[in-house]
Design an enzyme around this catalytic site. Sequence first.
Site, short mmCIF file in Angstrom:
data_model
loop_
_atom_site.label_atom_id
_atom_site.label_comp_id
_atom_site.label_asym_id
_atom_site.label_seq_id
_atom_site.Cartn_x
_atom_site.Cartn_y
_atom_site.Cartn_z
N GLU A 47 0.73 -1.28 0.02
CA GLU A 47 -0.06 0.03 0.17
C GLU A 47 0.86 1.07 -0.01
O GLU A 47 0.34 2.19 -0.72
CB GLU A 47 -0.84 0.01 1.04
CG GLU A 47 -2.13 -1.13 1.26
CD GLU A 47 -1.77 -2.22 1.74
OE1 GLU A 47 -2.49 -3.44 1.78
OE2 GLU A 47 -0.39 -2.58 2.13
N PHE A 109 -12.34 -7.50 12.92
CA PHE A 109 -11.28 -7.85 12.08
C PHE A 109 -10.65 -6.60 11.19
O PHE A 109 -11.60 -6.23 10.60
CB PHE A 109 -11.44 -9.14 11.33
CG PHE A 109 -10.48 -9.74 10.29
CD1 PHE A 109 -9.22 -10.20 11.00
CD2 PHE A 109 -10.53 -9.52 9.04
CE1 PHE A 109 -8.00 -10.48 10.13
CE2 PHE A 109 -9.59 -9.95 8.23
CZ PHE A 109 -8.24 -10.50 9.01
N GLN A 110 -9.50 -6.50 11.34
CA GLN A 110 -8.99 -5.39 10.40
C GLN A 110 -9.68 -3.85 10.87
O GLN A 110 -9.61 -3.25 9.85
CB GLN A 110 -9.00 -5.70 8.85
CG GLN A 110 -8.07 -6.98 8.59
CD GLN A 110 -7.75 -6.99 7.32
OE1 GLN A 110 -8.87 -6.74 6.29
NE2 GLN A 110 -6.54 -7.55 6.93
N LYS A 159 -17.97 -0.56 4.78
CA LYS A 159 -18.18 -1.46 3.95
C LYS A 159 -19.77 -1.44 3.65
O LYS A 159 -19.92 -1.37 2.45
CB LYS A 159 -17.86 -2.81 4.23
CG LYS A 159 -17.94 -4.04 3.16
CD LYS A 159 -17.26 -5.22 3.74
CE LYS A 159 -17.52 -6.08 2.71
NZ LYS A 159 -16.57 -7.54 3.03
N MET A 461 24.54 8.40 3.84
CA MET A 461 24.13 9.79 4.89
C MET A 461 24.33 9.51 6.27
O MET A 461 24.93 10.41 6.87
CB MET A 461 22.92 10.23 4.42
CG MET A 461 22.78 11.69 4.82
SD MET A 461 24.06 12.98 4.26
CE MET A 461 23.21 13.07 2.61
#
Length: 550
Positions: A47, A109-110, A159, A461
């Site tokens: 993502e 969930f999630q 959803k 760096m």
Amino acid sequence: MKGAELVLKVLQQHGVDTVFGYPGGAIMPIYDALYQSSIKHYLCRHEQGGAFSAIGYARASGKVGVCMATSGPGATNLITSLADAMLDSVPVVAITGQVSQAVMGSDAFQEVDVLGLSLAVTKHSFMVRSVDELAATLNEAFTIAQSGRPGPVLVDIPKDVQLADIDAELQAISKSNSNIQTSLANAAAARKLIASAKKPIAYIGGGVHMAGAMPQLQQFLASNPMPSVTTLKGMGSVAKDNAHYLGMLGMHGTQAANLAVQQCDLLICLGARFDDRVTGNLQKFAPEAKVIHVDIDPAEINKVRFAQVALLGDMKQILPAISTQNNCSDWLAHCAQLKQQYGWRYDHPGERIYAPLLLKQLSDRMPDNSVVACDVGQHQMWVAQHMRFSSPRNHLSSGGLGTMGFGLPAAIGAKLARPQDTVITVTGDGSFMMNVQELATIKRFRLPVKIVVIDNQRLGMVKQWQQLFFNERYSETDLSDNPDFVALAAAFAIPGHCITRKDEVTDALEAMFTWPGPYLLHVCIDDKDNVWPLVPPGAANEEMITEAKA
């Protein structure tokens, strides 16, 4: 239609034909609607990669970048990219799925409070509670992302809202425009300061090209000849043939730029903020200079440096309004001498590849309108120092957040935004591994992105700072167990070549540019090479460490 279908209809009405993302349970209805949509979805392999691709798309094109993710880990993986877009003022709309409202708050969930998480890294965030609010919320998201100082906006859609029915005939969908309020009340005061200045400098940031004011900037610099410097994001704003351009200023800016800014008596700040990487020790920054600050964001005025004159609003209107005659020929001659005296030298001894020279050769060889998407580290500063760009849209670099892993997915977005232009990723061995999975995206969509991996087997760096400021205690910066990058690319059907000597560079660049598809050039450099000059922490910009002093 379903709410999910309405989402795509609104995107289409905003001219969106390209989105980046990764599906999952809570956003599955939108992905189902995508199945037969004319909008082209590009599956990235993380993502974060999808959001960085949206950022690269937006920065290379000037359009809004759009990305999608599911709830929970999908949404949290967007947070770093949204922070990157926020700090670099990039217009992005991120759409996330959320668990249904019936189970929201139950640790389903999630389920993660992405609205709460995103508030600190977005210009605005929305949670859509009803399908009746969906179109209006998305319209507002696009307006906010593009208006004023651009930035990312997140729209979280449960959803059940995606699955809800709505009568499209009754749903008004329209794009709203936000007019920029511009005040020219202080234009006369600005002209007076410019006319009387003996040592003026134009300090140019990314806000100029974001405002679409590049023609006005060129006219301003032509009508008011004066030295100019840019920020990292402002690079490419000044024409390549402008003899008065001194380069980037700040921690790794050119010596000429830093010395001239320290000596100037008027600093005309155009679409830039006084970032700590630019100013060095703020109390010692441009100590004799009065400031004219032109910006679209009132929060930046007097936030860090007091401005004797401030003008807020549309840069396209303000630049012509403050243009006036100024005679600073002695100052121009002095700055030209600084530029000549402290110009870059490329006579690096030995057979090893010298990254600054390599990047100058790359800059000279690439087509004029090429896009370079850069990662973060020593190679990023070498790109800024030694490559020249014809537009800020051709130099994509993570400025404010300094995000490793930015370059490869940003290049993917840039290539899809501008398929006819050459797109190159310049990355380091550390940064490349951060989002290396996006090689799969390049493979799947056959994107002819050129990848230059500058490999010193170190987190360069950080290693440089450990050498200079931590008594050479090299803690966790050794990457000598790097993979074979050419073999790694080959696993994704991307050809490549490894070079170790400077006499191999010309032929290697030619092979990379003439190959019709994606290509990886692995460039091995000495781990002892550092970026110079460097302004140490707490020092004034004229107190640079140079290679000769190191």
